[in-house]
Design an enzyme around this catalytic site. Sequence first.
Site, PDB file in Angstrom:
ATOM      1  CB  SER A  40      -0.968  -0.077   1.182  1.00 36.97           C
ATOM      2  OG  SER A  40      -2.004   0.839   1.018  1.00 36.97           O
TER       3      SER A  40
ATOM      4  CG  ASP B 202      -6.846  -2.493  -3.915  1.00 35.80           C
ATOM      5  OD1 ASP B 202      -7.436  -1.408  -3.729  1.00 35.80           O
ATOM      6  OD2 ASP B 202      -5.658  -2.699  -3.600  1.00 35.80           O
TER       7      ASP B 202
ATOM      8  CG  HIS C 290      -5.856  -2.105  -0.289  1.00 36.08           C
ATOM      9  ND1 HIS C 290      -4.962  -1.830  -1.298  1.00 36.08           N
ATOM     10  CD2 HIS C 290      -5.386  -1.460   0.812  1.00 36.08           C
ATOM     11  CE1 HIS C 290      -4.004  -1.045  -0.838  1.00 36.08           C
ATOM     12  NE2 HIS C 290      -4.231  -0.812   0.438  1.00 36.08           N
TER      13      HIS C 290
END
Length: 341
Positions: free
Chosen positions: A186, A284, A316
């Site tokens: 991320s 995601d 995600h």
Amino acid sequence: MSTTIVFAFLILLLLHSLGTSISANDSSDILYDISPFIRVYTNGTIQRLIGTTVAPPLTDPITRVQSKDIVIHPKVNLTARLYLPGNADPAKKIPLLVYFHGGAFFTESAASPPYHRHLNSVVARANVVAVSVNYRLAPEHPLPVCYEDSWLALKWVFSHLKGYGRKEPWIKNYVDFRHVHVGGDSAGANIAHNMAIRAGSDHERGGVLLDGLFLNCPHFWGEKRIGFEEDASNISIKNMMESIWVHAYPNSRGLDDPLLNPALDPNLSRLGCRKVLVYVAGNDILRGRGWYYKQALRKSGWNGTVKVVLVKGEEHDFGVRFPDAPNAVQMMENFSAFLQV
Ligand SMILES: *[C@@H]1O[C@H](CO)[C@@H](O)[C@H](O)[C@H]1NC(C)=O
Ligand SMILES: *[C@@H]1O[C@H](CO)[C@@H](O)[C@H](O)[C@H]1NC(C)=O
Ligand SMILES: *[C@@H]1O[C@H](CO)[C@@H](O)[C@H](O)[C@H]1NC(C)=O
Ligand SMILES: *[C@@H]1O[C@H](CO)[C@@H](O)[C@H](O)[C@H]1NC(C)=O
Ligand SMILES: *[C@@H]1O[C@H](CO)[C@@H](O)[C@H](O)[C@H]1NC(C)=O
Ligand SMILES: *[C@@H]1O[C@H](CO)[C@@H](O)[C@H](O)[C@H]1NC(C)=O
Ligand SMILES: *[C@@H]1O[C@H](CO)[C@@H](O)[C@H](O)[C@H]1NC(C)=O
């Protein structure tokens, strides 16, 4: 006192307590709210909604991986959690993974239980040393502080090749410096990418030589929507993506800042590593950016190998958040294989 007065007093007291309990979290007191990450109040109070718990750096009873917290740079309180496989042997140098945790630039730490577990797991499986960097967080330390801290950490790693300075034995004695990888998930993947960009930039390199780059659900974005991002059903997620960048980096060049949109980085062809592995999750909103990244790298003329793995049906950051799920276990295996020579 008449009962009427007592009654009126009690009503007032009730109203008063109701009033304060409402006004305590009155939305007008909120400067911005980026749930599920952070809420910032107009009076300056910062409330982190996730990632504040801490796992101690102990020898993991299952993997036998050892860990410890160290200070890299006392002046800015830059710290990291180091990992060493249980069977490490100075006669057999092994690769190093420098890892950057996720959390939207606002939350989490290397000591956070999901990250501690993730690193224990990759160190055991891949047989590498790892440095999990506690870069400073926004909004107290707005971007680009996280990039500066992370770069300091990388330079510190490579300072072990030089004759001077304090040496950390886990790095000095066990690391094969021909195989130093950076990785993250991320926002941490965004940082890892930007570290590889710096490592490829002639005037910044400063001895930092990277082998591989691992990007797990990378946090990239841009002004222009690509593909399915147009879908109105995800407007709140798009707003959140933009809100994160604007508040984490108030002085950025906007959503097309090359730090957030690598496809527009004129220096992309100089990405300083020879191989890249990107993971994207099927559910995601960021998945399109992983593919776009590969295209952009190809178009730039960068001379290395890049592979994107799309894992259907996953959310995600599934690899960190749901480590026992079969896809996460497989991802961990593939990630570990990637770190091998
Ligand atoms: C700031 O505001 C919030 C929400 O109104 C409140 O809960 C908190 O106690 C306040 N903090 C300070 C230091 O005033
Ligand atoms: C209200 O704000 C305070 C922090 O200022 C926080 O501790 C509390 O959890 C908030 N309550 C709700 C319902 O959001
Ligand atoms: C320094 O960093 C560590 C871990 O990142 C943190 O626990 C500690 O509170 C920080 N100390 C200061 C003075 O900011
Ligand atoms: C590209 O690299 C050059 C030289 O390394 C640097 O001066 C320039 O700022 C970089 N451009 C961007 C957009 O980062
Ligand atoms: C919208 O977001 C949800 C949750 O992240 C995701 O499952 C869904 O696939 C997204 N829709 C589109 C069109 O991308
Ligand atoms: C591309 O990389 C390979 C090996 O990694 C090297 O042999 C080749 O010379 C490189 N080509 C260019 C144009 O840099
Ligand atoms: C892992 O790698 C294998 C072999 O390349 C591939 O078939 C598989 O789809 C990958 N799975 C995951 C979840 O990474």
